[in-house]
Design a protein around this motif. Structure first.
Motif, mmCIF file in Angstrom:
data_model
loop_
_atom_site.group_PDB
_atom_site.id
_atom_site.type_symbol
_atom_site.label_atom_id
_atom_site.label_comp_id
_atom_site.label_asym_id
_atom_site.label_seq_id
_atom_site.Cartn_x
_atom_site.Cartn_y
_atom_site.Cartn_z
ATOM 1 N N SER A 1 -1.641 8.985 -5.379
ATOM 2 C CA SER A 1 -1.653 10.419 -5.068
ATOM 3 C C SER A 1 -1.222 11.231 -6.284
ATOM 4 N N ILE A 2 -0.283 10.681 -7.066
ATOM 5 C CA ILE A 2 0.189 11.393 -8.258
ATOM 6 C C ILE A 2 -0.899 11.404 -9.340
ATOM 7 N N LYS A 3 -1.569 10.277 -9.518
ATOM 8 C CA LYS A 3 -2.587 10.153 -10.566
ATOM 9 C C LYS A 3 -3.990 10.480 -10.075
ATOM 10 N N GLN A 4 -4.116 10.917 -8.818
ATOM 11 C CA GLN A 4 -5.392 11.311 -8.224
ATOM 12 C C GLN A 4 -6.392 10.162 -8.243
ATOM 13 N N ALA B 1 0.819 -1.212 0.000
ATOM 14 C CA ALA B 1 0.000 0.000 0.000
ATOM 15 C C ALA B 1 0.849 1.256 0.000
ATOM 16 N N ALA B 2 2.071 1.190 0.570
ATOM 17 C CA ALA B 2 2.924 2.376 0.647
ATOM 18 C C ALA B 2 3.266 2.906 -0.733
ATOM 19 N N TYR C 1 -2.207 10.012 6.108
ATOM 20 C CA TYR C 1 -2.784 10.898 5.102
ATOM 21 C C TYR C 1 -1.832 12.030 4.733
ATOM 22 N N ASP C 2 -0.963 12.416 5.665
ATOM 23 C CA ASP C 2 -0.050 13.531 5.387
ATOM 24 C C ASP C 2 0.873 13.230 4.226
ATOM 25 N N SER C 3 1.416 12.030 4.191
ATOM 26 C CA SER C 3 2.358 11.671 3.126
ATOM 27 C C SER C 3 1.670 11.066 1.910
ATOM 28 N N MET C 4 0.445 10.553 2.079
ATOM 29 C CA MET C 4 -0.289 9.912 0.981
ATOM 30 C C MET C 4 -1.734 10.400 1.021
ATOM 31 N N PRO C 5 -2.022 11.562 0.445
ATOM 32 C CA PRO C 5 -3.352 12.176 0.580
ATOM 33 C C PRO C 5 -4.481 11.385 -0.064
#
Length: 929
Positions: free
Chosen positions: A117-120, A109-110, A135-139
């Motif tokens: 996050s990059i591809k929304q 999952a990491a 959530y801070d590092s992976m919105p």
């Protein structure tokens, strides 16, 4: 008949038209592509696949009019991070998936969450529990499960509830295994529990490696183990633990929710091997949705996907979370209403495969709808507002006989409780008195394990013993035959008595601390530090509890009296003033006495003169007044003729008797106090005078004296009691000291040996007394302290003190002659009073600084100071033997050489009262028939 046929045809046409319309509507439903990445070879992966497929089917059977429909694309990661990442890229590139469910492992999952996050693209995982996923590092990461960090407080509550002080962590060498460690250690520190060892089981570990690690754990004292591993590796661990004999009485096994949540799905042989284990798992409230029909449908679909496996009775909590996650995603997709053709990026030159992936333009809106969706699902309240499920209640279970027993619940608001009411609050009353239901521990024991054991195959407990300057407390020697260390002394006897009272056997050996070693600096602080350095498992001896030592060791409760005092010489003060006898009489008392004498004389003269007494006939003159004054002082009642005069004289004699008794007692007390008094009464006085003070070399007294304000040049260290005696005897002028500062137990022993010429002043400083030192958070601490209370609260400590302290007392050998009060025998009396200073009762009064009073118990109010011969009425004080009063007997006896009649028996009465300057001793014989 002809009319019926057209009607039937019409009905059939309508049904066909309605079905065709439904098919057209279904075909018009927009496809919402969703990727699913699972380890289909694992139990969780198989359960999750079944739940996801059943959820899609159930959702659209209820919501047939939805304009969107989830299209599921399942990929098998095979438990490999690289394969999982490759599957995510393939799903984004080929199917333009707008959301990904899973990945199953936290490590998978990491990476995928960062890609999402990059591809929304929202990444929703119902199995990734590592606290490192935030959530801070992976919105775009959403955790549709509980973080492992939420269970650490429940585990800590269990540890505290059962009173365990140490635990060992056993975990996988993965992100999942390591992720919980910082949170769990912090929670344990909050309850003062310690993790002495962490057992990491790497992924490459074989069965033999696991077995060797278990044997290593068996050699340790700690018997409480927290297991945080994957289900497959935990199954192997418990099977090997049973083979190694670690599932027997005395062991404690706690499993985290990663294992406990799927306990019902484990192999029966594994569950039997886990007999006695307690675990923390998520609580699934009862609901109508989770009924028998659902379980039947779920098991039917599970068999379709896994035809070669036995059916499961019910899905695990992970399966329920997977089911609810699909419903949440389907509702969010309907609200967004996206078009699958609007997500392509324009082609570019020199782009990597990742750069060419489409960015989901409606990703932020979809993410918003997912986290805002709240409903009551199969798993309970499904709310992802905080990007993860909220903590409602955790259930505590106990594996017994191949099944789970309910032990209790834990909630963040109320902690541990047996049951929950409808509102989720803690139950009060008789049902929650004990907090939890009884547990069947490993070995089918109902007794709560102590949490630690001394391994039978382990090394002996290393007991450090110093060679004290006072061998009465601790002394070591070498056995010439076995070359082992032998120890003796009061502290050693107390330790051995403690071992006898422990509820378990303790295998130990003595190891001498060489105070002659230059590296030790002959310091007891260095000796205690050896426990911190793990050279000793426990340090015994005359060790004083002080603050700086408690920073790196734990002390038991003290086994001696506390306090710091001074030993000072007793000075002889002879008063040669001839008017000393007037000092007991105050001016007021003397004036009143004279007035009463004159008044009494006048009254007697007046009565006798009026009665016609021949001695007082004739005119008034000073001579006539002098005669009644003599009557008032001396007993001359024959010359009084008036009855009233004799009555007045009787009253006056009573007053005179009281005055004489008070004067006699005050005069005797004054003489004794003047003869013996300490040279110093306060350590501040010694400091102001700039006098020299002695202390025990290597003790904390040096630092104490510096803190008080003494100049180091005025401080002199000594090693033995004999050196103390010489230093005090010589005095400051001859290279000695004016006072010694020692712990009260040392002073007690010193005065027992050197009875004459010294006394104790103080205590001048508070200390906690002598105790044993153990490593921080030692599991032995509570049991040893409890045993010390047992010893010091009974007769055992008295017998030990008699053995090591009282037998060295010079009071058993001293012979004190004569009276303590007769002025013509002053010198001999001074020696008697000085020796009396060593009596424990006298010392107590000296410490308090009370004034000395000696009261005569003789019926005639005569101060004889010796033994009275009743027959002859003469004082024949011959000798008096002074012995310690240990059993309530008289502290001294009186002997006499005169013969006593057969009808006379003698009762010896002794009155001893101490003062700041010394004490007096009076023996009286009272005749009894």
């Amino acid at each position: 008949m002809e009319k019926i046929i057209p009607c039937t045809v019409l009905v059939l046409l309508l049904v066909f038209a309605f079905g065709a319309a439904q098919n057209i509507t279904a075909r018009r439903a927009e496809e919402f592509h969703v990727g699913v990445i699972l380890d289909l070879g694992s139990l969780v992966g198989k359960v999750s696949r079944t739940s996801i497929s059943l959820a899609v089917k159930d959702f659209y059977s209820v919501h047939q009019n939805y304009s969107t429909k989830l299209t599921i694309h399942i990929r098998d990661s095979m438990g490999n991070d690289v394969k999982a990442a490759s599957a995510a890229i393939e799903l984004l590139e080929n199917y333009k998936v707008q959301a990904i469910l899973g990945p199953q492992k936290s490590s998978e999952a990491a990476f995928i969450s960062k890609l999402g996050s990059i591809k929304q693209v929202p990444i929703v995982s119902f199995t990734a529990t590592s606290p490192a996923l935030t959530y801070d590092s992976m919105p775009y990461f959403v955790r549709a499960t509980l973080s492992d960090s939420v269970q650490v407080n429940s585990i800590a509550s269990l540890i505290k509830f059962y009173g365990w002080r140490e635990v060992v962590m056993i975990y996988d060498g993965t992100d999942y295994g390591r992720g919980i460690l910082p949170h769990l250690v912090d929670a344990l520190q909050q309850i003062d529990a310690h993790v002495p060892y962490r057992s990491v089981i790497p992924l490459s570990a074989t069965r033999e490696n696991i077995k060797q690690e278990l044997y290593k754990l068996m050699a340790m004292q700690t018997r409480v183990f927290i297991v945080h591993m994957s289900s497959s590796r935990a199954s192997l661990l418990f099977i090997k633990a049973k083979e190694a004999g670690m599932m027997n009485k005395g062991f404690v096994w706690i499993i985290t929710n990663g294992i406990a949540n799927i306990i019902d799905s484990l192999n029966q042989s594994v569950i039997e091997a886990m007999n006695g284990v307690i675990g923390i798992r998520s609580h699934v409230p009862k609901s109508q949705e989770l009924d028998t029909s659902f379980l039947v449908r779920w098991n039917r679909m599970y068999r379709q996907f896994n035809p070669n496996e036995l059916p499961h009775n019910k899905p695990s909590i992970f399966g329920l979370w997977a089911y609810d996650t699909v419903w949440a995603l389907a509702q969010a997709a309907e609200k967004v209403r996206v078009s699958g053709n609007s997500n392509r990026l324009q082609s570019c030159k020199n782009c990597t495969s990742l750069d060419s992936l489409a960015i989901y333009s409606n990703g932020p809106e979809l993410l918003k709808e997912i986290v805002q969706n709240k409903f009551r699902g199969l798993s309970g309240n499904f709310d992802l507002t905080d990007r993860q499920l909220p903590v409602s209640a955790l259930q505590i279970i106990n594996l017994v006989g191949g099944s789970c027993r309910h032990i209790g619940f834990w909630t963040s608001e109320n902690g541990l409780s047996r049951q929950l009411n409808q509102n989720g609050l803690k139950i009060t009353g008789s049902d929650s008195i004990l907090g939890l239901n009884p547990v069947i521990w490993p070995g089918e024991s109902t007794e709560i394990p102590r949490g630690w054991e001394i391994p039978a195959s382990g090394n002996k407990l290393r007991v450090g013993v110093p060679s004290s300057a006072y061998p009465q407390f601790a002394k070591t020697s070498k056995d010439p035959v076995t070359n082992t260390t032998r120890a003796s002394g009061l502290s050693v006897d107390i330790f051995e008595e403690v071992v006898k009272r422990l509820p378990f056997s303790l295998n130990y050996e003595y190891q001498a601390f060489d105070t002659n070693d230059a590296t030790s600096s002959r310091s007891y602080t260095d000796f205690v530090r050896q426990v911190y350095l793990q050279r000793y498992d426990i340090a015994i001896g005359d060790i004083t509890i002080i603050y700086n030592r408690s920073l790196y060791v734990d002390f038991t409760i003290p086994y001696t009296e506390s306090g710091v005092g001074m030993i000072v010489p007793v000075k002889e003060k002879v008063n040669n003033n001839m008017w000393t006898f007037l000092k007991p009489l105050s001016k007021g008392m003397l004036f009143v006495s004279i007035i009463i004498i004159i008044y009494t004389a006048v009254v007697i003269w007046l009565l006798e003169h009026l009665n016609g007494n021949g001695h007082l006939s004739g005119p008034f003159s000073p001579k006539q007044l002098g005669i009644p004054m003599l009557f008032s002082i001396f007993e001359d009642k024959d010359k009084l003729e008036c009855f009233l005069s004799r009555a007045v004289l009787l009253v006056w004699k009573f007053v005179l008797l009281v005055l004489a008794s008070s004067y006699t007692a005050s005069f005797a007390s004054m003489l004794t106090v003047q003869q013996l008094s300490p040279t110093l009464t306060d350590i501040k006085e010694l400091q102001k005078q700039g006098g020299y003070v002695g202390f025990h070399r290597g003790s904390y007294m040096e630092g104490l004296l510096v803190d008080i304000g003494f100049d180091r040049s005025k401080m002199r260290p000594y090693d033995t009691p004999d050196e103390f005696h010489i230093a005090l005897s010589n005095g400051e002028k001859n290279g000695g000291v004016a006072a010694l500062v020692l712990d009260v137990p040392y002073i007690k022993l010193f005065l027992a040996k050197h009875c004459k010429g010294y006394t104790m002043v103080g205590p001048i400083y508070k200390s906690a007394g002598f105790a044993f030192a153990l490593p921080k958070r030692s599991p032995l601490l509570a049991d040893i302290s409890r045993a010390i209370i047992n010893i010091t609260g009974g007769d055992t400590i008295i017998q030990i003190e008699k053995k090591w302290i009282d037998k060295h007392s010079c009071q058993n050998e001293q012979k004190v002659d004569g009276s303590a009060l007769l002025m013509n025998r002053y010198k001999r009396d001074h020696q008697n009073a000085a020796s009396k200073l060593d009596d424990p009762n006298t010392q107590r009064y000296v410490q308090q600084g009370e004034n000395e009073h000696i009261q005569d118990a003789d019926q005639g109010n005569e101060v004889n100071g010796g033994c009275n011969d009743v027959d002859n009425g003469t004082a024949t004080a011959k000798s008096m033997s002074h012995s310690p009063n240990t059993n309530g007997d008289l502290p001294g006896d009186c002997t006499q050489n005169n013969r006593v009649t057969d009808k006379t028996h003698f009762s010896l009465q002794v009155s001893v009262q101490g003062g700041r300057g010394g004490g007096g001793l009076i023996c009286h014989n009272v005749a009894q028939v």
